[in-house]
Design a protein around this motif. Structure first.
Motif, PDB file in Angstrom:
ATOM      1  N   UNK A   1      -0.019  -0.576   0.214  1.00 47.30           N
ATOM      2  CA  UNK A   1       0.173  -0.407   0.403  1.00 47.30           C
ATOM      3  C   UNK A   1       0.861   1.295   0.135  1.00 47.30           C
ATOM      4  N   UNK A   2       2.295   1.140   0.692  1.00 52.97           N
ATOM      5  CA  UNK A   2       3.001   2.174   0.512  1.00 52.97           C
ATOM      6  C   UNK A   2       3.964   2.632  -0.794  1.00 52.97           C
ATOM      7  N   UNK A   3       3.331   1.778  -1.739  1.00 52.56           N
ATOM      8  CA  UNK A   3       3.939   1.582  -3.230  1.00 52.56           C
ATOM      9  C   UNK A   3       2.853   2.830  -3.623  1.00 52.56           C
ATOM     10  N   UNK A   4       1.461   2.849  -2.942  1.00 53.94           N
ATOM     11  CA  UNK A   4       0.527   3.395  -3.950  1.00 53.94           C
ATOM     12  C   UNK A   4       0.234   4.740  -3.571  1.00 53.94           C
ATOM     13  N   UNK A   5       0.685   4.356  -2.679  1.00 50.30           N
ATOM     14  CA  UNK A   5       0.056   5.938  -1.821  1.00 50.30           C
ATOM     15  C   UNK A   5       0.811   6.797  -1.762  1.00 50.30           C
ATOM     16  N   UNK A   6       2.700   6.608  -1.211  1.00 47.72           N
ATOM     17  CA  UNK A   6       3.620   7.783  -1.723  1.00 47.72           C
ATOM     18  C   UNK A   6       3.370   8.576  -2.496  1.00 47.72           C
TER      19      UNK A   6
END
Length: 337
Positions: A267-272
């Protein structure tokens, strides 16, 4: 020209601020936890004047976890930027493309067939996760490929979702072979537990992340061209297929290696990248470091919260990341045209 210089200067300042924030939260994190240490005690440890107990707390428990948090965030943020730029789709990420499921499946293979044999996992686990992610990505591109036509970003995502469901079914089947301790490990890995906070794993992950980050940043101009479309990039002299393949492998390697020892943080790869794009704009010379630093900041902040706030049980860091990121993501969706 003046506007571009102003944008570049502003972007550099924002990246420096993100670095400072990571450092600040890292210091706060070293002072936080069930065994509290004052800032002066932490400083004494870092300069070599700490007691045995203080050295144990900082160097064996907290500092490896903080370093791992930063590395995982850096890797996932950069991987997300590359995938969103190559596919020209803001919803693209290692998770939505099914790469997360492929890496998770091979992590499960490791837990079932390799870890139980007592073989060293410092190199085996990251490599297996990378192989799983690479095979998943290769299968997705193969099924989406049509001779004489550009690959459809929407088709890639839909194919990834479908394959991810298949990987999930196979993962569920393999979990029937796990004992209680193996099952607990997989559950915490899937929730994002930062389990690999050991200097052995970190010594493998650090060059892995830094080398791939350097390669991706070196290709910033290429990503700017590819983001404009394949025809435009070809007109600018870019070898689209070769650059697309190289950057895709780098993104898969970054995300797979990061989550192998950190847990499922896709999910970090989506939001960052969304956060970074709001801050510095679309220029990849600024966007790549900003997204990486934003990812590192999110993971460090979430991990600090899990160790500072009194929660029921041992809550994995990934769950806290989801809780603090979802409202921002919903805000982005609401503002989207």
């Amino acid at each position: 020209m003046i506007k571009r210089r102003h944008t570049m200067k502003r972007g550099i300042i924002i990246n420096v601020v993100l670095m400072v924030l990571i450092l600040v939260f890292a210091i706060i994190s070293m002072n936080s936890g069930k065994m509290n240490l004052s800032p002066l005690e932490v400083l004494n440890v870092l300069i070599g004047n700490g007691t045995d107990k203080q050295n144990l707390i900082v160097f064996d428990f907290r500092l490896p976890r903080i370093v791992l948090s930063i590395l995982v965030g850096l890797g996932m943020g950069a991987a997300g930027v590359v995938m969103q730029s190559l596919l020209r789709n803001d919803m693209a990420s290692p998770g939505t493309l099914g790469i997360s499921s492929g890496s998770g499946l091979f992590v499960l293979f490791f837990v079932v067939f390799i870890a139980s044999t007592g073989k060293s996992s410092f190199i085996a686990l990251p490599l297996l996760a990378f192989v799983g992610g690479l095979l998943a990505a290769g299968l997705i591109f193969l099924l989406s490929y049509r001779r004489g036509r550009d690959i459809s970003p929407i088709g890639l995502i839909l194919t990834g979702v479908a394959l991810g469901s298949g990987y999930g079914a196979l993962t569920t089947f393999l979990t029937l072979k796990l004992d209680d301790s193996q099952m607990n490990f997989m559950l915490y890995w899937l929730a994002g537990s930062l389990w690999g906070d050991d200097w052995g794993y970190i010594s493998i992950l650090t060059p892995w992340v830094l080398i791939l980050l350097g390669y991706i940043f070196y290709k910033a101009r290429i990503l700017n061209a590819l983001h404009l479309g394949n025809q435009t990039a070809q007109g600018l002299g870019v070898s689209v297929k070769r650059q697309f393949l190289g950057l895709s492998i780098a993104a898969v390697a970054l995300s797979s290696g990061s989550v192998a020892v950190g847990g499922s943080f896709f999910f970090v790869g989506l939001i960052a990248p969304h956060m970074a794009r709001k801050l510095v704009g679309p220029d990849h010379k600024l966007l790549i470091p900003a997204a990486s630093l934003a990812g590192g900041l999110v993971v460090v902040l979430a991990d600090t919260i899990t160790r500072t706030v009194s929660l029921v049980g041992d809550v994995p860091t990934g769950i806290v990341i989801t809780v603090i990121s979802v409202p921002y993501f919903l805000y982005l969706l609401a503002k989207a045209k």
